[in-house]
Design a protein around this motif. Structure first.
Motif, PDB file in Angstrom:
ATOM      1  N   GLU A 113      21.366   3.068 155.144  1.00 57.59           N
ATOM      2  CA  GLU A 113      20.939   3.451 153.952  1.00 57.59           C
ATOM      3  C   GLU A 113      20.157   2.867 152.993  1.00 57.59           C
ATOM      4  O   GLU A 113      20.858   2.712 151.880  1.00 57.59           O
ATOM      5  N   LEU A 114      18.426   2.885 152.941  1.00 57.04           N
ATOM      6  CA  LEU A 114      18.659   2.663 151.093  1.00 57.04           C
ATOM      7  C   LEU A 114      17.730   3.798 150.894  1.00 57.04           C
ATOM      8  O   LEU A 114      16.896   4.559 151.507  1.00 57.04           O
ATOM      9  N   VAL A 115      18.345   3.578 149.344  1.00 50.53           N
ATOM     10  CA  VAL A 115      18.027   4.849 148.272  1.00 50.53           C
ATOM     11  C   VAL A 115      17.235   4.083 146.993  1.00 50.53           C
ATOM     12  O   VAL A 115      17.130   3.345 146.780  1.00 50.53           O
ATOM     13  N   GLU A 116      15.588   4.669 147.929  1.00 51.17           N
ATOM     14  CA  GLU A 116      14.697   3.609 146.826  1.00 51.17           C
ATOM     15  C   GLU A 116      14.437   1.997 146.395  1.00 51.17           C
ATOM     16  O   GLU A 116      14.795   2.245 145.176  1.00 51.17           O
ATOM     17  N   VAL A 117      14.567   1.627 147.424  1.00 56.34           N
ATOM     18  CA  VAL A 117      15.344  -0.272 146.481  1.00 56.34           C
ATOM     19  C   VAL A 117      14.033  -0.281 145.942  1.00 56.34           C
ATOM     20  O   VAL A 117      13.007  -0.340 146.772  1.00 56.34           O
ATOM     21  N   ARG A 118      14.237  -1.356 145.629  1.00 53.85           N
ATOM     22  CA  ARG A 118      12.772  -2.170 144.661  1.00 53.85           C
ATOM     23  C   ARG A 118      13.268  -3.489 144.465  1.00 53.85           C
ATOM     24  O   ARG A 118      14.369  -3.392 143.306  1.00 53.85           O
ATOM     25  N   LYS A 119      12.802  -4.066 144.800  1.00 55.38           N
ATOM     26  CA  LYS A 119      13.128  -5.642 144.201  1.00 55.38           C
ATOM     27  C   LYS A 119      11.548  -6.216 143.462  1.00 55.38           C
ATOM     28  O   LYS A 119      10.679  -6.815 144.150  1.00 55.38           O
ATOM     29  N   GLU A 120      11.418  -6.613 141.801  1.00 53.41           N
ATOM     30  CA  GLU A 120      10.620  -7.497 141.714  1.00 53.41           C
ATOM     31  C   GLU A 120      11.652  -9.136 141.295  1.00 53.41           C
ATOM     32  O   GLU A 120      12.253  -9.284 140.926  1.00 53.41           O
ATOM     33  N   PHE A 121      10.056  -9.777 141.239  1.00 59.86           N
ATOM     34  CA  PHE A 121      10.639 -11.365 141.416  1.00 59.86           C
ATOM     35  C   PHE A 121       9.340 -11.362 139.699  1.00 59.86           C
ATOM     36  O   PHE A 121       8.730 -10.493 140.165  1.00 59.86           O
ATOM     37  N   PRO A 122       9.521 -12.446 139.515  1.00 55.83           N
ATOM     38  CA  PRO A 122       8.313 -12.223 137.974  1.00 55.83           C
ATOM     39  C   PRO A 122       6.929 -13.007 138.231  1.00 55.83           C
ATOM     40  O   PRO A 122       6.712 -13.658 139.152  1.00 55.83           O
ATOM     41  N   GLY A 123       6.164 -12.384 138.133  1.00 56.62           N
ATOM     42  CA  GLY A 123       4.872 -12.144 138.555  1.00 56.62           C
ATOM     43  C   GLY A 123       4.467 -10.704 140.004  1.00 56.62           C
ATOM     44  O   GLY A 123       3.179 -11.239 139.881  1.00 56.62           O
ATOM     45  N   PHE A 124       5.403 -11.040 140.944  1.00 51.58           N
ATOM     46  CA  PHE A 124       5.196  -9.616 141.875  1.00 51.58           C
ATOM     47  C   PHE A 124       6.251  -8.676 142.440  1.00 51.58           C
ATOM     48  O   PHE A 124       7.550  -9.219 141.886  1.00 51.58           O
ATOM     49  N   VAL A 125       6.071  -8.043 142.762  1.00 45.29           N
ATOM     50  CA  VAL A 125       6.990  -7.050 143.995  1.00 45.29           C
ATOM     51  C   VAL A 125       6.961  -6.911 145.086  1.00 45.29           C
ATOM     52  O   VAL A 125       6.148  -6.744 146.180  1.00 45.29           O
ATOM     53  N   ALA A 126       8.482  -7.752 145.410  1.00 40.52           N
ATOM     54  CA  ALA A 126       8.395  -7.955 147.020  1.00 40.52           C
ATOM     55  C   ALA A 126       8.538  -6.677 147.288  1.00 40.52           C
ATOM     56  O   ALA A 126       7.790  -6.707 148.729  1.00 40.52           O
ATOM     57  N   VAL A 127       9.198  -5.911 147.199  1.00 38.77           N
ATOM     58  CA  VAL A 127       9.403  -4.514 147.857  1.00 38.77           C
ATOM     59  C   VAL A 127       9.693  -2.968 146.706  1.00 38.77           C
ATOM     60  O   VAL A 127      10.169  -3.247 145.719  1.00 38.77           O
ATOM     61  N   GLU A 128       8.537  -2.463 146.618  1.00 38.69           N
ATOM     62  CA  GLU A 128       9.037  -1.372 146.911  1.00 38.69           C
ATOM     63  C   GLU A 128       8.820  -0.161 146.472  1.00 38.69           C
ATOM     64  O   GLU A 128       8.853   0.104 147.838  1.00 38.69           O
ATOM     65  N   SER A 129       9.934   0.797 145.634  1.00 35.08           N
ATOM     66  CA  SER A 129      10.903   1.897 146.290  1.00 35.08           C
ATOM     67  C   SER A 129      10.778   2.486 147.527  1.00 35.08           C
ATOM     68  O   SER A 129       9.423   2.764 148.586  1.00 35.08           O
ATOM     69  N   LEU A 130      11.245   1.305 148.861  1.00 29.32           N
ATOM     70  CA  LEU A 130      11.920   1.659 150.356  1.00 29.32           C
ATOM     71  C   LEU A 130      12.908   2.545 149.979  1.00 29.32           C
ATOM     72  O   LEU A 130      14.312   2.613 149.514  1.00 29.32           O
ATOM     73  N   ASP A 131      12.726   3.888 151.609  1.00 29.91           N
ATOM     74  CA  ASP A 131      13.623   5.087 151.666  1.00 29.91           C
ATOM     75  C   ASP A 131      14.079   4.512 152.895  1.00 29.91           C
ATOM     76  O   ASP A 131      12.684   4.538 153.523  1.00 29.91           O
ATOM     77  N   LEU A 132      14.792   4.259 153.757  1.00 32.84           N
ATOM     78  CA  LEU A 132      14.901   3.941 155.601  1.00 32.84           C
ATOM     79  C   LEU A 132      16.336   4.168 155.112  1.00 32.84           C
ATOM     80  O   LEU A 132      17.201   4.256 154.675  1.00 32.84           O
ATOM     81  N   LYS A 133      16.632   4.914 156.599  1.00 33.19           N
ATOM     82  CA  LYS A 133      17.220   5.789 156.789  1.00 33.19           C
ATOM     83  C   LYS A 133      17.792   4.676 158.644  1.00 33.19           C
ATOM     84  O   LYS A 133      16.913   4.739 159.356  1.00 33.19           O
ATOM     85  N   ILE A 134      18.850   4.119 158.699  1.00 35.34           N
ATOM     86  CA  ILE A 134      19.387   3.478 160.260  1.00 35.34           C
ATOM     87  C   ILE A 134      20.275   3.893 160.409  1.00 35.34           C
ATOM     88  O   ILE A 134      21.707   3.717 160.156  1.00 35.34           O
ATOM     89  N   PRO A 135      20.720   5.185 161.612  1.00 34.75           N
ATOM     90  CA  PRO A 135      21.043   4.780 162.532  1.00 34.75           C
ATOM     91  C   PRO A 135      22.683   5.043 163.558  1.00 34.75           C
ATOM     92  O   PRO A 135      21.919   3.583 163.410  1.00 34.75           O
TER      93      PRO A 135
END
Lengths: 304, 375
Positions: free
Chosen positions: B13-35
């Protein structure tokens, strides 16, 4: 014929392996010639000299061709402490240089990998000492460590040193100088090994449950071994024969003489050429034996 | 044999996962559930954030914010070696100074599992490579290295197996074969697989669920058939297969359908297959759902008809032909027709009409790039 095949527009398949082999041989000739002339000739002369006997006339510095193997026994008997000291110093200095160089090389090659400016700057700093003659740099250390220098006086003031303590002429000063002079020779080969290290392998180590220390021990370090071996060889071999740092003119004293200093004294001052030559041959033989054991034990013959 | 030592997977389960690198956002607030036990594909073009997402799950990147849970347990702050996750890397990342067997046994040795070598041998048997156990990885072919990497990951019974485009470097035939093998192994051992890929066929072929990712966010997620049949955004419609898209103002609404006016032509879609029913709407259809006719088909409420236009290009692709039809005032439409011998025999330049059943139309939630500003 072979040159025609290289220079002309002949199709590649016309070049038989024998022809390619012959071209390689021709290209090798200048090197072989150079080695024959400038390595084998003096070596032969050295061995010849090491077996000479004093001239019957008794004149100092006059020797004639003989098969005097006793020169070797005499050399070992007379200079055993210096021989042992040479290899002891070389071993110690190599280990200390490795301990200092590996983290430097690791930082430049791995931590600064994506920072070209920092990487270039640090590499330049490692090479920078070469811009000044080794003699001058060693002489500078002699001044820094000399008896009324700031360093020694400060150590005396804060009570670490007694009033009659000194640095120049001690084992510490010699080993310090050796380590200092040879650090670039250790750092650069390790750097070039680590620079080629695929960091994804390090990530894979972490992914497979190895903590950072184990990953270093089982992946990073084994993969940098070729650099470590070349670095230690490039350090250990020249240090064993070094005669500058341990000399009394530089950082050494009466009790720090190494083989190089003995050879120098015998050649240039006492003019005992056979003993000096015998010591040189012994030094070379000892290094060949030690290095081949080392390379075989480290199991990296194929990596070198 | 494989099931002997591989436990069941766990859910991710990913809960509002966000990843910023200097200068850009690689992943924006990601919600995901894999059974647990699912084969999940994260599909997207390069630079969409899918590999960053995978690396955050493996622990190789730290999320700027949000949480990663495996089997309900928060692992966000755990180091890679503490997570019950294994990765099959894109370049395989096999250790060149170890034999194939030692590569496979590496994870077992780190976790101090009993009998690492017999277990590693069994894992190599599963990928049919035990005869190469004493070789070095660099002596193996790409496909063999890929299988070693798979065995090295699977042997650890990870709760979650991450696959980072592991088939990218293989040639087409080997890739198809490895896809089948991977799918077999996954259903055999019941592990949770997260497969990151930019190959839409591979994703649709193998995964139970596909999430299409673009610009650091998931555009749409679902079973491959559903995603293909009813894309909800222009990006999904174009990235997952091909689509003919028509944009126009809604003109008619009934209880069953809506229609838009596309440059003077009426295009209808069923209400059950639209995302938006007012203002400007994009309606699309898949090329294989469209047909062309050499005479004008009779107007009907169950069919959309466009034309006449000219055939400008015919591409023979084996099982089907791909036709490009240029209709004046409307633009280019792509039609696939299977080569079953009954397709109309047409030549370049022939005059044709294009039609498709209303029930095959789909309405998108957004508009294709470049259409947003045209009023």
């Amino acid at each position: 014929m072979a040159f025609v095949a290289l220079g002309g527009n002949a199709p590649a398949k016309a070049q038989t392996p024998t022809k390619t082999g012959r071209v390689a041989l021709y290209l090798l000739l200048p090197g072989l010639f150079y080695l024959g002339l400038f390595f084998l000739t003096p070596l032969f002369s050295l061995i010849l000299t090491s077996l000479k006997a004093p001239s019957p006339s008794g004149e100092i510095g006059r020797y004639e061709v003989a098969a005097e193997f006793g020169n070797y026994l005499y050399a070992v008997g007379q200079y055993l402490p210096q021989i042992i000291r040479s290899f002891g110093f070389a071993l110690l200095a190599t280990i200390i240089a490795l301990a200092i160089s590996y983290p430097i090389a690791y930082f430049i090659a791995v931590k600064a990998r994506n920072k070209p400016l920092l990487k270039g700057l640090l590499l330049t700093l490692v090479i920078a000492p070469f811009f000044i003659s080794m003699l001058l740099r060693t002489f500078a250390w002699k001044q820094i460590f000399s008896n009324d220098s700031w360093v020694v006086n400060t150590l005396k003031d804060i009570g670490i040193f007694g009033s009659d303590s000194y640095i120049i002429g001690t084992n510490f000063a010699v080993i310090f100088g050796l380590v200092y002079n040879f650090i670039p020779f250790m750092t650069l080969p390790i750097f070039s090994s680590l620079d080629r290290l695929d960091l994804r392998l390090v990530e894979a180590g972490g992914d497979l449950y190895a903590n950072p220390f184990t990953t270093f021990r089982k992946i990073t370090f084994p993969l940098s071994l070729p650099g470590v071996i070349s670095g230690t060889l490039l350090t250990f071999i020249p240090i064993s024969g070094d005669y500058v740092v341990a000399s009394r003119d530089f950082l050494g004293g009466p009790d720090t003489a190494m083989i190089g200093n003995v050879v120098e004294a015998n050649f240039l001052r006492i003019q005992d050429y056979p003993t000096a030559s015998a010591l040189s041959v012994l030094l070379m033989a000892a290094i060949v034996v030690l290095v081949s054991i080392y390379v075989r034990r480290s199991g990296t013959e194929d990596l070198l | 044999m494989a099931t002997d030592f591989v436990a069941r997977g766990q859910d991710l389960e990913l809960v509002e996962v966000r990843k910023e690198f200097p200068g850009f956002v690689a992943v924006e607030s990601l919600d995901l559930k894999i059974p647990a036990g699912e084969f999940f594909a994260l599909l997207g073009p390069s630079g969409c954030g899918k590999t960053t997402t995978l690396r955050m799950i493996a622990g190789l990147e730290t999320p700027t914010s949000g949480k990663v849970l495996i089997g309900g347990k928060d692992v966000t702050d755990q180091k890679p070696h503490e997570r019950p996750v294994n990765t099959v890397f894109q370049n395989y990342a096999l250790f060149p100074h170890m034999t194939v067997l030692e590569n496979v046994a590496f994870g077992l040795r780190q976790r101090k599992v009993d009998d690492p070598l017999p277990k590693a041998t069994a894992a190599l048997e599963m990928v049919e490579l035990n005869h190469l156990a004493s070789r070095r990885p660099q002596q193996l072919s790409g496909g063999q290295q890929q299988r070693v990497a798979l065995a090295r990951a699977l042997v650890n019974r990870p709760a979650l197996l991450l696959l980072d485009e592991p088939l990218g470097a293989l040639d087409l035939k080997l890739r198809r074969q490895m896809q089948l093998e991977l799918k077999d192994i996954q259903s055999e051992v019941g592990l949770t697989f997260l497969h990151v890929t930019h190959d839409q066929e591979e994703a649709m072929d193998m995964a139970d669920t596909v999430a299409v990712m673009n610009h650091g966010r998931i555009e749409q997620m679902g079973a491959p058939e559903k995603l293909y049949d009813r894309p909800k955004t222009a990006f999904v419609a174009k990235f997952l297969g091909q689509s003919n898209l028509f944009v126009g103002e809604v003109t008619d609404k009934s209880s069953e359908t809506i229609s838009i006016n596309f440059r003077g032509n009426k295009i209808t879609a069923p209400n059950s297959r639209i995302e938006k029913s007012s203002g400007k709407v994009a309606i699309g259809v898949r090329p294989e759902k469209t047909e062309f006719h050499e005479s004008k088909p009779a107007a009907s409420s169950t069919q959309n008809v466009l034309g006449p236009g000219k055939i400008t290009d015919i591409r023979f692709t084996g099982v089907s032909n791909q036709y490009q039809i240029e209709i004046p005032e409307i633009g280019e439409i792509t039609v696939f027709a299977q080569n079953v011998g009954r397709s109309p025999v047409v030549e370049l330049g022939a005059e044709v009409w294009v039609s498709w059943k209303v029930e095959h139309s789909f309405g998108l939630a957004d508009l294709p790039t470049g259409e947003e500003d045209i009023e």
